[in-house]
Each structure stands twice: as structure tokens, then as C-alpha cells.
Design a protein around this motif. Structure first.
Motif, short mmCIF file in Angstrom:
data_model
loop_
_atom_site.label_atom_id
_atom_site.label_comp_id
_atom_site.label_asym_id
_atom_site.label_seq_id
_atom_site.Cartn_x
_atom_site.Cartn_y
_atom_site.Cartn_z
N MET A 46 0.83 -1.20 0.00
CA MET A 46 0.00 0.00 0.00
C MET A 46 0.87 1.25 0.00
SD MET A 46 -3.15 -0.95 2.55
CE MET A 46 -3.70 0.72 2.64
N ALA A 47 1.92 1.24 0.81
CA ALA A 47 2.82 2.39 0.86
C ALA A 47 3.57 2.53 -0.46
CB ALA A 47 3.80 2.24 2.01
N ARG A 48 4.00 1.43 -1.03
CA ARG A 48 4.68 1.49 -2.33
C ARG A 48 3.79 2.09 -3.41
NH1 ARG A 48 10.12 0.93 -3.20
NH2 ARG A 48 10.88 -0.66 -1.85
N LEU A 49 2.54 1.65 -3.46
CA LEU A 49 1.61 2.19 -4.44
C LEU A 49 1.33 3.68 -4.20
CD1 LEU A 49 -0.98 -0.71 -4.79
CD2 LEU A 49 0.69 0.05 -6.49
N GLN A 50 1.21 4.03 -2.94
CA GLN A 50 0.93 5.43 -2.62
C GLN A 50 2.08 6.34 -3.05
OE1 GLN A 50 -1.94 6.47 -1.40
NE2 GLN A 50 -1.31 8.58 -1.36
N TYR A 51 3.31 5.97 -2.69
CA TYR A 51 4.46 6.82 -2.98
C TYR A 51 5.01 6.63 -4.38
CZ TYR A 51 4.40 7.55 2.03
OH TYR A 51 4.02 7.86 3.30
N GLY A 52 4.78 5.47 -4.98
CA GLY A 52 5.33 5.20 -6.29
C GLY A 52 4.41 5.52 -7.45
#
Length: 142
Positions: A46-52
Motif C-alpha cells: 500500500m505504501a509502495r503504491l501510494q508513494y510510487g
């Protein structure tokens, strides 16, 4: 977006803004006690998708509006919306348990400064990228 950016320009700007968002928000914040991504599988992605993906795509829309013929107040408002929206989404991720903090307090001022650095860097890169691509005859619009 087609009328303000060429395909190559969109691709390069999206990749650049994705790297910026990941570096400033995810990689620079994680080693410190301030914010960390929870090490479980779902919160990590989820964090990867949010920031990436999410933040860079929203940043591309900010760059789209900055390139338009809007009033200065509207452009500044859109920039601050992106900055404050990113901080609010980080707080939501902190509440949901995607991010965790070992410190007693969470200081959003740090995230605001990081978001402004990302925004200024992306705008500067956009301004120098277009003339370079025109000189190299890779784009021909505007």
C-alpha cells in the motif's frame, strides 16, 4: 494531458516524479524513528503504491495545471492542495496502521517541507526538460 505534454515528456516526468516521491517520502523517512512502513505484506505494498504511483500521478496533474493559462492564485492553490493532501494521506496511513512511528509525536511540518522540495524539484525539472527535448528534436509542440 495530450495538449500540454508530449508522450515522451509525460513518460520522463512521471518516472522522475515517481523517483522523487519514493526517495523523499518513503526511503528518507523510513530509516529514522519518525515514520516507518509496517513490515507486513499488505501495508508494505500500500505504501509502495501510494508513494510510487498515486503521488506521482497527482503531481503530474499539478504540473499539467501549472503549464496552463490559469491565474497565479489558482496555480498556488493547486500546489498547496497537493502538498497538504499528501500530508493528510500520510496521517490517514498512520491512523490505519500502514505507517508507524516510534517517536511520541508526528511532526507534519517535516512532511510539508519534503513535499515542497519534491514539488519544486519536479517543476524545475519540467522547465528544463522541455527545452532540452526541443533542442534534441525529440518533441515539437508549443
Amino acid at each position: 494531458m495530450r495538449k500540454r505534454f508530449d508522450f515522451l515528456e509525460k513518460f520522463i516526468l512521471l518516472m522522475f516524479s515517481s523517483v522523487l516521491c519514493q526517495q523523499f517520502f518513503y526511503m528518507l523517512s523510513s530509516p529514522y524513528e519518525r515514520l516507518r512502513v509496517v513490515e507486513e505484506h499488505l501495508p508494505f505494498w500500500m505504501a509502495r503504491l501510494q508513494y510510487g504511483i498515486n503521488f506521482p500521478v497527482l503531481l503530474m496533474w499539478v504540473l499539467y495545471f501549472l503549464r496552463g493559462r490559469y491565474k497565479l492564485a489558482a496555480k498556488i492553490g493547486i500546489c498547496f492542495s497537493w502538498v497538504i493532501g499528501g500530508v493528510v494521506l500520510e496521517k490517514i496511513m498512520l491512523i490505519l496502521g500502514v505507517l508507524t512511528s516510534k517517536s511520541k509525536y508526528w511532526y507534519p511540518q517535516i512532511d510539508i517541507v519534503l513535499a515542497m522540495i519534491v514539488l519544486i524539484s519536479a517543476v524545475y525539472f519540467m522547465e528544463i526538460l522541455t527545452p532540452i527535448l526541443k533542442i534534441e528534436k525529440m518533441i515539437d509542440h508549443e
